[in-house]
Every structure is written in C-alpha cells, then in structure tokens.
Design a protein around this motif. Structure first.
Motif, PDB file in Angstrom:
ATOM      1  N   GLN A 355       0.827  -1.189   0.000  1.00 58.06           N
ATOM      2  CA  GLN A 355       0.000   0.000   0.000  1.00 58.06           C
ATOM      3  C   GLN A 355       0.865   1.242   0.000  1.00 58.06           C
ATOM      4  O   GLN A 355       1.904   1.284   0.641  1.00 58.06           O
ATOM      5  CB  GLN A 355      -0.918   0.029   1.243  1.00 58.06           C
ATOM      6  CG  GLN A 355      -1.857  -1.177   1.314  1.00 58.06           C
ATOM      7  CD  GLN A 355      -2.662  -1.149   2.587  1.00 58.06           C
ATOM      8  OE1 GLN A 355      -2.469  -0.279   3.423  1.00 58.06           O
ATOM      9  NE2 GLN A 355      -3.565  -2.094   2.737  1.00 58.06           N
ATOM     10  N   ALA A 357       1.575   4.895   1.319  1.00 54.54           N
ATOM     11  CA  ALA A 357       1.264   5.557   2.577  1.00 54.54           C
ATOM     12  C   ALA A 357       0.110   6.521   2.360  1.00 54.54           C
ATOM     13  O   ALA A 357       0.028   7.221   1.364  1.00 54.54           O
ATOM     14  CB  ALA A 357       2.484   6.318   3.080  1.00 54.54           C
ATOM     15  N   SER A 358      -0.822   6.519   3.303  1.00 51.23           N
ATOM     16  CA  SER A 358      -1.999   7.377   3.173  1.00 51.23           C
ATOM     17  C   SER A 358      -1.609   8.843   3.231  1.00 51.23           C
ATOM     18  O   SER A 358      -0.688   9.235   3.926  1.00 51.23           O
ATOM     19  CB  SER A 358      -2.980   7.044   4.304  1.00 51.23           C
ATOM     20  OG  SER A 358      -3.996   8.002   4.368  1.00 51.23           O
ATOM     21  N   HIS A 363      -2.681   9.760  10.075  1.00 54.30           N
ATOM     22  CA  HIS A 363      -2.496   8.312  10.088  1.00 54.30           C
ATOM     23  C   HIS A 363      -1.319   7.974  10.999  1.00 54.30           C
ATOM     24  O   HIS A 363      -0.235   8.521  10.873  1.00 54.30           O
ATOM     25  CB  HIS A 363      -2.213   7.811   8.668  1.00 54.30           C
ATOM     26  CG  HIS A 363      -2.362   6.327   8.541  1.00 54.30           C
ATOM     27  ND1 HIS A 363      -1.437   5.445   9.044  1.00 54.30           N
ATOM     28  CD2 HIS A 363      -3.338   5.576   7.983  1.00 54.30           C
ATOM     29  CE1 HIS A 363      -1.809   4.212   8.792  1.00 54.30           C
ATOM     30  NE2 HIS A 363      -2.970   4.266   8.139  1.00 54.30           N
ATOM     31  N   ASN A 366       2.007   7.112   9.246  1.00 52.55           N
ATOM     32  CA  ASN A 366       2.325   7.868   8.048  1.00 52.55           C
ATOM     33  C   ASN A 366       2.977   9.198   8.400  1.00 52.55           C
ATOM     34  O   ASN A 366       2.330  10.101   8.914  1.00 52.55           O
ATOM     35  CB  ASN A 366       1.040   8.118   7.241  1.00 52.55           C
ATOM     36  CG  ASN A 366       1.312   8.993   6.044  1.00 52.55           C
ATOM     37  OD1 ASN A 366       2.372   8.888   5.460  1.00 52.55           O
ATOM     38  ND2 ASN A 366       0.369   9.861   5.712  1.00 52.55           N
ATOM     39  N   SER A 409      -0.491  -6.072   5.897  1.00 57.77           N
ATOM     40  CA  SER A 409      -0.445  -4.782   5.222  1.00 57.77           C
ATOM     41  C   SER A 409       0.988  -4.271   5.293  1.00 57.77           C
ATOM     42  O   SER A 409       1.649  -4.402   6.318  1.00 57.77           O
ATOM     43  CB  SER A 409      -1.382  -3.770   5.893  1.00 57.77           C
ATOM     44  OG  SER A 409      -2.720  -4.215   5.854  1.00 57.77           O
ATOM     45  N   TYR A 411       3.426  -0.954   4.698  1.00 58.93           N
ATOM     46  CA  TYR A 411       3.491   0.503   4.548  1.00 58.93           C
ATOM     47  C   TYR A 411       4.948   0.882   4.267  1.00 58.93           C
ATOM     48  O   TYR A 411       5.803   0.788   5.147  1.00 58.93           O
ATOM     49  CB  TYR A 411       2.972   1.201   5.805  1.00 58.93           C
ATOM     50  CG  TYR A 411       1.553   0.834   6.138  1.00 58.93           C
ATOM     51  CD1 TYR A 411       0.483   1.556   5.610  1.00 58.93           C
ATOM     52  CD2 TYR A 411       1.271  -0.253   6.959  1.00 58.93           C
ATOM     53  CE1 TYR A 411      -0.827   1.200   5.907  1.00 58.93           C
ATOM     54  CE2 TYR A 411      -0.032  -0.607   7.268  1.00 58.93           C
ATOM     55  CZ  TYR A 411      -1.079   0.128   6.736  1.00 58.93           C
ATOM     56  OH  TYR A 411      -2.370  -0.223   7.024  1.00 58.93           O
ATOM     57  N   GLY A 413       7.115   3.448   4.173  1.00 55.92           N
ATOM     58  CA  GLY A 413       7.214   4.835   4.623  1.00 55.92           C
ATOM     59  C   GLY A 413       8.510   5.498   4.235  1.00 55.92           C
ATOM     60  O   GLY A 413       9.412   4.875   3.665  1.00 55.92           O
ATOM     61  N   CYS A 523       9.490  -3.559  -0.686  1.00 56.39           N
ATOM     62  CA  CYS A 523       9.345  -2.130  -0.930  1.00 56.39           C
ATOM     63  C   CYS A 523      10.514  -1.670  -1.799  1.00 56.39           C
ATOM     64  O   CYS A 523      11.654  -2.094  -1.584  1.00 56.39           O
ATOM     65  CB  CYS A 523       9.350  -1.327   0.377  1.00 56.39           C
ATOM     66  SG  CYS A 523       7.821  -1.440   1.323  1.00 56.39           S
TER      67      CYS A 523
END
Length: 538
Positions: A355, A357-358, A363, A366, A409, A411, A413, A523
């Motif tokens: 995903q 990062a939002s 968040h 995030n 999930s 992330y 970052g 990633c």
C-alpha cells in the motif's frame, strides 16, 4: 542404357531387402549391435509420457516385443508396449498416462528447486520426477547367452501439475503360503478411504487435503484361504514413493504408535484397518503442497497363530489351549505395499497488500504530510519516487478468513517500513505472536513483532528502519530502471528493493500438523534515497 537401368533397379531391390529383418524395418548393417541409450526416445507430454524404443537391436539380441515391459511387470499386459512397423526403424511404443503414472511401478520422487512462480519471482518450486525402466526378463536358469537389456527414463513436472492430473495409486504384492494342508498364493493391496465406513475411496481435491484430515486405510487380500488372517507388522510414511526413503515417519511400529493413528483391526480377520491424520513433512517448509506416501509391511498368519506374532504391550499374552514350547507360529513371508501420493495443501490466496502511505497526516504510521501524486512523495520540495510491489500471502489451512480479508499490510514509509499482520489467523493456526519473526530470526528480540490489541482485529506490528534495514536479514537488491515522473529527465535510475519475510518456526521433528505460515513483503525506493537514510551494515 537398358543395362544401366537394370543395374539401378537391382541396387534398389538390394537396398530394400537390406532394410528388412523378419518382416521388420531394420538395417542389418547398422542395427545388429548391442542396444544403448540412443535406442530410447522419451517424450514428456502434457497428459502422457511416451517411450519409443528402437526395436531392431532388441530383435538382433534375441528378444521379441513381448519381452519388454515397464519395471519388470512382464505378466501385466498394460505394462508392455506395442510395435509400430510404419516407422524406420521399427519401434516399440510405451504410453504412461499422468492420471495413473504409478500403475506399472514407475517411481514418483518429489524434490525442491528454485524457479520462477506465476508472479515472476524466484521461489521454491516442488518438482515431481517420474522415473522407471524397461527391461527384459532373465530365463529361469543359472546362465544365459542373451544380454539383459535395460532402458531407463525420467520426466520432471511441477508437482502441482501432476497432482491435478494424477489419481491415487496402490501397489500390490503376491504372497505364497504353504503349510501341511496345501499351498496358495494371495495378492495383498492397500486402499485408502474417506470415512470410517470404508465405502468411499479417498478422493483428493485438486488443491490437496487440508492438514489433520483423517484418512482411513485398509489392507485387503484376494484368494485368501479362510484359515489365514492379515497381519500388518508396521506401517510408515515417506515423502516419496520409495519405501526405502531414508526420511520416514512411523504410524505404528511394535508397541509405539503415533498419537493421531488408530488401529481398528489387525491380525484378527482377513483385512487390516487403521486411520491417521494427514500432516506435512517439515522438509516441505514454505511449499504449497506436501506429498505423503503410505507403506505397510504385511504378512499372512494362521488365524490361531496371529496373536503370537503380535507384540506384547503392557500386558501378558494369553492363548487358549495347550501349546508345546517348540511349536512355531505359522506365517508367510512379509511384503511391502504402498499407496499414494496423499497430497496435503497449504491454502493460498494471492492478495495485493502493498500500500502507498496514506495522505492523511493523522495516520499513525504515516509521516508524510505533503502531496501524494502518482506514486511520488514530495518531501520539502525534493521528489522521492518509489515503486510498491504487490505482496503475496500464503494463507494456510484452517485459517478462518472472510472473503477479501487482508492478513498483512505493508506501509513503505519515508523512514520506516511497517508491517501489520492480522493476528487472529495466526492464533487459530496454533501459533503465538512469539512464533513470528523476520527472516527466521526467532531468537533475536528486535526481529520479532509486538501485539497491538487496540485495533480490530488484533494485529502484530513489525517496524524496519531504513537506517538499519538489513539488521534482521532483510535483503537489499539494486536494479536499474528507466526514469519516470520526477526522474523523467534521467535515462536510468538505480532502484533499491528491500524484501524479506515473516514466518513461523518448524518443530524439531520430521512432520508437523501445523501449517507453516509465510508472509512476504517488498518495498522499492530510489537507491539515492536509501543511501541518504541508511547506515553501513556488516
């Protein structure tokens, strides 16, 4: 001119004669030799393995096509080949269907190799190697003037392909019995069933059987004299179809018995029956499927004498009637009978868990407060491009997951890679959070996660700092790609791909009834960004 035409006609007739031998297409000047490896052609087809043997050397060696058979099964018509005289040279053809590949005693051995999976990533792939031989029988004498012919063959397929095209096979063995009342020959075989009624033969779905599925086995005999019963000395399992495989797990042997195995009938009637729960061999760690072959060392014993051949386990054996001390229980020789492969599965549901990062600055995982546009994060006016790869999660058996539920999930970052694993399927599979670790580093506390019970569902969190990204054995692979978006003015950009996995340990045993959980992550960042945020690791 007439004489020249006659000469060519004569030579043509001589050539045609020289290519015939006993009515077959053979060239005596070329084929009258000892057969070799070049005389067999092997075609590993999608549904059938076809073997083509040059018949002429066989014929010149003193044999006929009826003398050739798969794996010494000369008395079985389906294990012999047939002549094709429409080819040059004449050939003997054998056909082995993948749906019944072990019917004529062919061997299936499962191994592991690195290969590209459906996602283009290199991973462990299970390979099923089908092998066997074609040979000629020896005469019932001490010597022979004929050479013993032997042709070996082998074909390898992905195991999953074989499972989808195979059926359960069972070997059989003939046992000769002789006593004071006469003699007879009985054939023993083993059949697997779905249930305790022993009415439904075992059916294995294309995906394989879930771990701890109970399988029922029966050893039966044909032409069995009513005075004799079946006695299973011991039964065991191997990961291959070879009964002599060095890796084996005993279901019952003497007074020792696997806790999940139940023996219903042994030595008391003209059948042997037991059941066990299927498992995976630990050597098949992190593989989609595990193969289990069942073997039983079996004999026939006279009904009154069977009890004397069974082990004494915790109690004194009693026998009705008087018996002299020098009497010997009557029994046949032993025979090994095999059934399989039983395929156990690890459920697999591919999901995309990588995903971005939002963009929501609130968040909790995030740190990005700038705009997120087309996969490029703007940090203080400096563009940081990164690629997010899809993540594949191997969901194992007995995981109560709803449709579309994500168990991990990822992330990616700007300073930390955070992994969030749904803890409930882990718990239901028989593990705790302490059993999860990065790249098999179970003994290193910093490589384990921590539980967050403030979320629904409860999650296990892992945090990987870009400044020490290789601390727990994560992998950094550098590749080159053409620049795009913020790097569009550059022809080539170096990309650093950070990858690894979270898994569970296997017990210090040969088999396991628990699924081996495996979560992979990946990633990708511009290498320059990683260099600016990383430290040298040793």
């Amino acid at each position: 001119m007439t004489q020249m035409c006659f000469f060519f006609l004569l030579m043509s007739n001589a050539a045609s004669v020289s290519t015939q031998f006993n009515g077959y297409n053979c060239d005596a000047s070329y084929h009258s030799r000892f057969p070799g490896e070049r005389d067999i052609s092997v075609y590993c087809g999608v549904q059938t393995i076809t073997l083509k043997i040059n018949f002429c050397p066989v014929l010149f060696s003193g044999y006929t096509d009826a003398d050739l058979a798969l794996n010494g099964r000369y008395s079985d018509a389906q294990c012999r080949g047939f002549i094709n005289n429409n080819t040059f040279p004449t050939a003997v053809l054998f056909s082995i269907s993948l749906s019944t590949l072990e019917a004529c005693g062919n061997s299936l051995v499962v191994s592991t190799a690195y290969g590209a999976n459906a996602y283009g990533n290199m991973s462990l792939v299970q390979i099923g190697n089908v092998s066997g031989y074609i040979d000629t029988p020896d005469p019932p004498a001490i010597i022979s003037y004929l050479p013993g012919l032997l042709y070996k063959f082998s074909c390898s397929y992905p195991l999953e392909y074989l499972v989808n095209n195979s059926q359960l096979a069972s070997s059989s063995a003939a046992v000769a019995v002789k006593d004071s009342n006469g003699s007879f020959v009985s054939t023993l075989s083993m059949i697997l069933y779905n249930d305790s009624t022993y009415n439904q033969p075992l059916s294995i779905p294309m995906a394989g059987l879930a771990l701890k599925t109970r399988v029922f086995a029966a050893v039966k005999a044909t032409n069995l004299d009513k005075r004799w019963n079946i006695l299973m000395d011991y039964c065991y399992t191997t990961p291959s179809g070879n009964p002599n495989d060095e890796l084996r797990y005993d279901l019952f042997f003497g007074c020792d018995k696997d806790p999940q195995t139940t023996v219903f009938e042994n030595g008391k009637s003209q059948s042997g029956r037991f059941s066990f729960e299927v498992f995976r061999f630990v050597k098949h760690r992190h593989q989609k499927m595990s193969t289990v072959f069942l073997h039983c060392v079996t004999k026939l014993c006279r009904a009154d004498d069977c009890i004397m051949l069974m082990p004494i386990c915790g109690r004194r054996r009693r026998r009705d009637g008087e018996e002299s001390l020098d009497s010997t229980p009557a029994a046949s020789g032993t025979a090994v009978i095999t059934a399989g492969p039983i395929i156990t599965r690890s459920d697999e549901t591919p999901v995309n868990n990588s995903q971005l990062a939002s963009g929501d600055p609130s968040h909790p995982m995030n740190p990005v407060t700038s705009a997120l546009i087309s996969g490029v994060v703007m940090l203080g006016g400096v563009s940081v491009g990164f690629l997010l790869l899809s993540l594949r999660l191997l969901k194992k058996s007995r995981l109560p997951t709803a449709s579309g539920e994500r168990d991990i999930s990822v992330y990616c970052g700007v300073q930390t890679i955070t992994l969030k694993i749904n803890f409930c399927p882990v718990l239901f599979s028989g593990y705790t959070d302490a059993d999860l670790a990065l790249n098999g580093r179970y003994s290193d506390a910093q490589c384990r996660g921590f539980i967050n019970n403030n979320t629904f569902p409860t999650a296990v969190l892992f945090s990987i700092s870009l400044s020490t990204l290789e601390a727990c054995g994560n992998s950094l692979v550098v590749s080159t790609a053409y620049g795009a978006i913020a790097y569009g003015n550059m022809s080539l950009v170096q990309i650093g791909n950070v990858s690894g996995y979270i898994d569970t340990p296997d017990p210090p045993a040969i088999i396991s009834y628990l699924p081996g959980l495996l979560y992979k992550f990946s990633c990708s960042y511009p290498l320059e960004y990683l260099v600016n945020n990383s430290q040298l690791a040793s």
